[in-house]
Design an enzyme around this catalytic site. Structure first.
Site, PDB file in Angstrom:
ATOM      1  N   VAL A  11       0.827  -1.212   0.000  1.00 10.93           N
ATOM      2  CA  VAL A  11       0.000   0.000   0.000  1.00 10.93           C
ATOM      3  C   VAL A  11       0.863   1.264   0.000  1.00 10.93           C
ATOM      4  O   VAL A  11       0.628   2.197  -0.776  1.00 10.93           O
ATOM      5  CB  VAL A  11      -0.966  -0.002   1.208  1.00 10.93           C
ATOM      6  CG1 VAL A  11      -1.669   1.334   1.370  1.00 10.93           C
ATOM      7  CG2 VAL A  11      -2.002  -1.114   1.035  1.00 10.93           C
ATOM      8  N   PHE A 155      -8.412   0.746  -1.023  1.00 11.40           N
ATOM      9  CA  PHE A 155      -9.171  -0.356  -1.633  1.00 11.40           C
ATOM     10  C   PHE A 155      -8.443  -0.996  -2.810  1.00 11.40           C
ATOM     11  O   PHE A 155      -9.050  -1.735  -3.572  1.00 11.40           O
ATOM     12  CB  PHE A 155     -10.548   0.152  -2.094  1.00 11.40           C
ATOM     13  CG  PHE A 155     -11.419   0.601  -0.947  1.00 11.40           C
ATOM     14  CD1 PHE A 155     -12.184  -0.322  -0.242  1.00 11.40           C
ATOM     15  CD2 PHE A 155     -11.448   1.926  -0.552  1.00 11.40           C
ATOM     16  CE1 PHE A 155     -12.971   0.078   0.829  1.00 11.40           C
ATOM     17  CE2 PHE A 155     -12.229   2.340   0.527  1.00 11.40           C
ATOM     18  CZ  PHE A 155     -13.001   1.417   1.214  1.00 11.40           C
ATOM     19  N   PHE A 255     -17.065 -11.717  -8.892  1.00  9.44           N
ATOM     20  CA  PHE A 255     -16.621 -12.270  -7.610  1.00  9.44           C
ATOM     21  C   PHE A 255     -17.460 -13.447  -7.117  1.00  9.44           C
ATOM     22  O   PHE A 255     -17.669 -13.613  -5.912  1.00  9.44           O
ATOM     23  CB  PHE A 255     -16.615 -11.151  -6.538  1.00  9.44           C
ATOM     24  CG  PHE A 255     -15.253 -11.007  -5.931  1.00  9.44           C
ATOM     25  CD1 PHE A 255     -14.219 -10.412  -6.624  1.00  9.44           C
ATOM     26  CD2 PHE A 255     -14.980 -11.517  -4.672  1.00  9.44           C
ATOM     27  CE1 PHE A 255     -12.962 -10.310  -6.080  1.00  9.44           C
ATOM     28  CE2 PHE A 255     -13.726 -11.416  -4.117  1.00  9.44           C
ATOM     29  CZ  PHE A 255     -12.711 -10.797  -4.823  1.00  9.44           C
ATOM     30  N   ILE A 256     -17.967 -14.243  -8.061  1.00  9.28           N
ATOM     31  CA  ILE A 256     -18.708 -15.433  -7.615  1.00  9.28           C
ATOM     32  C   ILE A 256     -18.049 -16.688  -8.188  1.00  9.28           C
ATOM     33  O   ILE A 256     -18.720 -17.606  -8.630  1.00  9.28           O
ATOM     34  CB  ILE A 256     -20.219 -15.357  -7.964  1.00  9.28           C
ATOM     35  CG1 ILE A 256     -20.450 -15.113  -9.468  1.00  9.28           C
ATOM     36  CG2 ILE A 256     -20.925 -14.306  -7.118  1.00  9.28           C
ATOM     37  CD1 ILE A 256     -21.914 -15.329  -9.895  1.00  9.28           C
ATOM     38  N   GLY A 259     -13.553 -21.881  -5.783  1.00 11.76           N
ATOM     39  CA  GLY A 259     -12.128 -22.186  -5.901  1.00 11.76           C
ATOM     40  C   GLY A 259     -11.567 -22.846  -4.660  1.00 11.76           C
ATOM     41  O   GLY A 259     -12.304 -23.449  -3.865  1.00 11.76           O
ATOM     42  N   CYS A 266      -5.382  -9.562   3.224  1.00 10.96           N
ATOM     43  CA  CYS A 266      -6.531  -8.765   3.659  1.00 10.96           C
ATOM     44  C   CYS A 266      -7.740  -9.589   4.094  1.00 10.96           C
ATOM     45  O   CYS A 266      -8.137  -9.531   5.255  1.00 10.96           O
ATOM     46  CB  CYS A 266      -6.924  -7.797   2.559  1.00 10.96           C
ATOM     47  SG  CYS A 266      -5.673  -6.540   2.285  1.00 10.96           S
ATOM     48  N   LYS A 269      -7.473 -11.913   7.381  1.00 11.21           N
ATOM     49  CA  LYS A 269      -7.249 -11.187   8.639  1.00 11.21           C
ATOM     50  C   LYS A 269      -8.378 -10.200   8.922  1.00 11.21           C
ATOM     51  O   LYS A 269      -8.751  -9.997  10.074  1.00 11.21           O
ATOM     52  CB  LYS A 269      -5.877 -10.501   8.628  1.00 11.21           C
ATOM     53  CG  LYS A 269      -5.827  -9.144   7.976  1.00 11.21           C
ATOM     54  CD  LYS A 269      -4.529  -8.417   8.299  1.00 11.21           C
ATOM     55  CE  LYS A 269      -4.339  -7.182   7.429  1.00 11.21           C
ATOM     56  NZ  LYS A 269      -5.350  -6.148   7.531  1.00 11.21           N
TER      57      LYS A 269
HETATM   58  N1  LIG Z   1      -1.948  -5.353   0.508  1.00 11.35           N
HETATM   59  C1  LIG Z   1      -3.156  -4.951   0.118  1.00 11.35           C
HETATM   60  O1  LIG Z   1      -3.667  -5.379  -0.926  1.00 11.35           O
HETATM   61  C2  LIG Z   1      -3.937  -3.966   0.951  1.00 11.35           C
HETATM   62  C3  LIG Z   1      -5.045  -3.327   0.372  1.00 11.35           C
HETATM   63  C4  LIG Z   1      -5.759  -2.414   1.147  1.00 11.35           C
HETATM   64  C5  LIG Z   1      -5.390  -2.169   2.459  1.00 11.35           C
HETATM   65  N2  LIG Z   1      -4.325  -2.825   2.998  1.00 11.35           N
HETATM   66  C6  LIG Z   1      -3.959  -2.521   4.377  1.00 11.35           C
HETATM   67  O2  LIG Z   1      -2.866  -1.606   4.341  1.00 11.35           O
HETATM   68  C7  LIG Z   1      -1.958  -1.868   5.415  1.00 11.35           C
HETATM   69  C8  LIG Z   1      -0.570  -2.158   4.854  1.00 11.35           C
HETATM   70  O3  LIG Z   1      -0.640  -3.350   4.098  1.00 11.35           O
HETATM   71  P1  LIG Z   1       0.581  -3.825   3.169  1.00 11.35           P
HETATM   72  O4  LIG Z   1       0.109  -5.030   2.457  1.00 11.35           O
HETATM   73  O5  LIG Z   1       1.099  -2.666   2.411  1.00 11.35           O
HETATM   74  O6  LIG Z   1       1.638  -4.232   4.313  1.00 11.35           O
HETATM   75  P2  LIG Z   1       3.157  -4.663   4.119  1.00 11.35           P
HETATM   76  O7  LIG Z   1       3.422  -5.666   5.175  1.00 11.35           O
HETATM   77  O8  LIG Z   1       3.431  -4.994   2.695  1.00 11.35           O
HETATM   78  O9  LIG Z   1       3.981  -3.337   4.451  1.00 11.35           O
HETATM   79  C9  LIG Z   1       3.988  -2.726   5.706  1.00 11.35           C
HETATM   80  C10 LIG Z   1       5.313  -1.966   5.847  1.00 11.35           C
HETATM   81  O10 LIG Z   1       5.264  -1.191   7.033  1.00 11.35           O
HETATM   82  C11 LIG Z   1       6.573  -1.143   7.583  1.00 11.35           C
HETATM   83  N3  LIG Z   1       6.513  -0.678   8.974  1.00 11.35           N
HETATM   84  C12 LIG Z   1       6.142  -1.366  10.091  1.00 11.35           C
HETATM   85  N4  LIG Z   1       6.235  -0.571  11.170  1.00 11.35           N
HETATM   86  C13 LIG Z   1       6.641   0.643  10.731  1.00 11.35           C
HETATM   87  C14 LIG Z   1       6.927   1.878  11.378  1.00 11.35           C
HETATM   88  N5  LIG Z   1       6.761   2.042  12.684  1.00 11.35           N
HETATM   89  N6  LIG Z   1       7.358   2.936  10.628  1.00 11.35           N
HETATM   90  C15 LIG Z   1       7.507   2.783   9.285  1.00 11.35           C
HETATM   91  N7  LIG Z   1       7.272   1.639   8.617  1.00 11.35           N
HETATM   92  C16 LIG Z   1       6.845   0.584   9.332  1.00 11.35           C
HETATM   93  C17 LIG Z   1       7.061  -2.566   7.392  1.00 11.35           C
HETATM   94  O11 LIG Z   1       8.464  -2.648   7.510  1.00 11.35           O
HETATM   95  C18 LIG Z   1       6.533  -2.872   5.981  1.00 11.35           C
HETATM   96  O12 LIG Z   1       7.509  -2.511   5.002  1.00 11.35           O
HETATM   97  C19 LIG Z   1      -2.585  -3.011   6.199  1.00 11.35           C
HETATM   98  O13 LIG Z   1      -3.360  -2.494   7.234  1.00 11.35           O
HETATM   99  C20 LIG Z   1      -3.470  -3.689   5.175  1.00 11.35           C
HETATM  100  O14 LIG Z   1      -4.539  -4.385   5.766  1.00 11.35           O
HETATM  101  C21 LIG Z   1      -3.589  -3.705   2.267  1.00 11.35           C
END
Ligand SMILES: NC(=O)c1ccc[n+]([C@@H]2O[C@H](COP(=O)([O-])OP(=O)(O)OC[C@H]3O[C@@H](n4cnc5c(N)ncnc54)[C@H](O)[C@@H]3O)[C@@H](O)[C@H]2O)c1
Length: 464
Positions: A11, A155, A255-256, A259, A266, A269
């Site tokens: 993200v 999103f 989305f139906i 699989g 996401c 969790k």
């Molecule tokens: N991956 C997706 O498709 C997606 C989509 C929408 C929302 N989200 C949400 O967005 C958030 C991030 O997801 P992600 O998949 O990008 O996570 P990720 O694990 O890929 O990245 C998180 C990053 O945060 C860093 N981090 C941790 N603590 C930190 C701090 N104190 N200061 C700076 N950096 C720090 C980590 O080192 C890591 O690089 C989550 O809450 C997730 O649920 C994810």
């Protein structure tokens, strides 16, 4: 505008790169020194289509920087985005330690007004905690600065993240201060040109909207998987059922797909965290619990079919596995269905020859010492010396494979397809046994005895 983004994961990197692409000056902060070193050396630590070009272009233009220097980050941006992980705690609730650590850092270093924008997926009420944490840190310093906390859930879909960010379906802004809505509207204006996609609401509703979206999508998947298993019981074909119900505009085709279960960082969790947060508040979220339970069971389904086919004796067998990432076009292995299958196969004494177009390094990192795992250079290589083929991720290159080669390489000429990629009749005509999800009344893992499978083996087809 000046922005700081905490967290350089899926993200954070996409947000940073897309915001820089629009001309903003972005500083991305991460505590992972190795990650920042790699990013500063021009490497992109994750696979996301188009992302490396965006990052390279904007670094070169001087609009995108990566650092571990928290103070520099806090001083840089009027907008302080939080995009750190919120992994599940042992009890299923969202672990907010990273989010609150960022809040603390902001409070420890800010010397002017800041808008803290929470993009991480967080339980309802987190914005209040972020604000309290910042204020406590300011108080310890004996200074007073204004700060607003906004919920701006993300999103994007991995695999299409750049497109999703550049052309969002919606931009949710949860705030209790109209001024921040206007500042965020200005920031998002370049992404909002075609028609207004910005939806402004109170903070708690914005926080819940993200969980609601993921819970709805997970529910659709578990619903179809439940139906697929029922279809197997009755000798119906879930793919016909899918088309039959999708034609109703109230249901729709999106989305139906049945699989091998949903995975990723996401849905699993977030469904769990929503159920846990609801339970903690005194409400039992029965549907969410069922969605999760159905999914956990579905992730075992392919193993059940393979095990039944081999009469419960997988010791010494080799399974070719196509697709490891939790979905195509990403290297993300978090909660991937392939992991559940591989671990079950190993526990039963089988070994795996696996191939994935992008998730090989991530898999190697997860299972550095797995004796029963050979990571192969190509889909064809994975077939060599294997008894059967299992498909877990629907990468495009698996959609139209060389079926003759599959038949020649496998000792059992059988495909277990966790994503319903092929036409059962076509495979039957080619002399391949084919077990998909919700399509075969020939054999299921628990209900069908092996004698039917033996008949099938003689005829070399599973859809008699
Ligand atoms: N991956 C997706 O498709 C997606 C989509 C929408 C929302 N989200 C949400 O967005 C958030 C991030 O997801 P992600 O998949 O990008 O996570 P990720 O694990 O890929 O990245 C998180 C990053 O945060 C860093 N981090 C941790 N603590 C930190 C701090 N104190 N200061 C700076 N950096 C720090 C980590 O080192 C890591 O690089 C989550 O809450 C997730 O649920 C994810």
């Amino acid at each position: 505008m000046h922005l700081t983004i905490f967290g350089s994961g899926y993200v954070g990197l996409v947000t940073g790169a897309c915001m820089a692409e629009m001309g903003n000056h972005v500083v991305c902060v991460d505590i992972d020194e190795d990650k920042i070193k790699r990013l500063n050396a021009g490497e992109v630590p994750i696979y996301e289509p188009g992302l490396s070009d965006y990052i390279a272009r904007n670094r070169e233009a001087g609009r995108l920087e990566f650092t571990t220097d928290v103070a520099k980050g806090v001083n840089h941006g009027l907008f302080q985005f939080i995009a750190v992980g919120t992994p599940p705690d042992e009890d299923g609730s969202a672990d907010l330690s990273h989010v609150l650590a960022v809040a603390r850092s902001i409070g420890e270093h800010m010397d002017d007004y800041r808008i803290v924008v929470d993009k991480s997926t967080v339980p309802v009420g987190t914005a209040d905690k972020v604000k309290e944490t910042i204020q406590a840190a300011l108080q310890e310093r004996g200074v007073k600065h204004e700060c607003d906390v906004v919920s701006n859930p993300e999103f994007l879909k991995e695999g299409a993240a750049i497109d999703d960010f550049m052309k969002p379906d919606r931009i949710i802004i949860g705030t209790d201060n109209p001024r921040t809505t206007e500042l965020l509207r200005a920031l998002y204006e370049p992404f909002n040109r075609n028609h207004d996609r910005l939806i402004s609401m109170d903070i708690r509703s914005a926080e819940l909207t993200k969980y609601a979206a993921n819970a709805m999508l997970a529910t659709k998947i578990s619903f179809m998987n439940e139906l697929a298993n029922i279809a197997e019981q009755f000798g119906a074909d879930i793919e016909n059922v899918r088309i039959g119900i999708g034609s109703d505009p109230r249901i729709g085709y999106h989305f139906i797909y049945p699989g091998a279960g949903y995975g990723g960082s996401c849905f699993p969790k977030d469904v769990r965290a929503l159920a846990k947060a609801a339970a903690d508040s005194g409400y039992e979220a029965t549907l969410m619990e069922a969605v999760e339970a159905v999914n956990d069971r579905q992730k075992q389904r392919l193993f059940g079919k393979i095990s039944s086919y081999f009469d419960g004796d997988l010791n010494g067998k080799t399974i070719a596995l196509w697709g490891l990432s939790f979905k195509p076009k990403t290297d993300d292995m978090r909660e991937a269905s392939s992991r559940v299958l591989m671990e079950a196969l190993w526990a039963a004494g089988a070994s795996v020859r696996a191939y994935d177009p992008k998730a090989m390094d991530a898999t190697r990192g997860l299972y550095p010492d797995a004796k029963g795992l050979v990571l192969c250079d190509s889909a064809h290589d994975a077939l060599k010396g294997a008894d059967a083929l299992a498909i877990v991720t629907e990468w495009q290159e698996f959609r139209s494979p060389d079926f003759d080669a599959i038949k020649q390489e496998l000792s059992a000429a059988v495909i277990f397809d966790g994503r319903n990629l092929y036409d059962p009749d076509a495979l039957k005509a080619l002399g391949l046994s084919y077990y998909a999800i919700g399509r075969s009344n020939e054999m299921t893992d628990v209900t069908q005895p092996h004698d039917r499978r033996k008949t099938d083996k003689v005829s070399s087809a599973s859809f008699d």
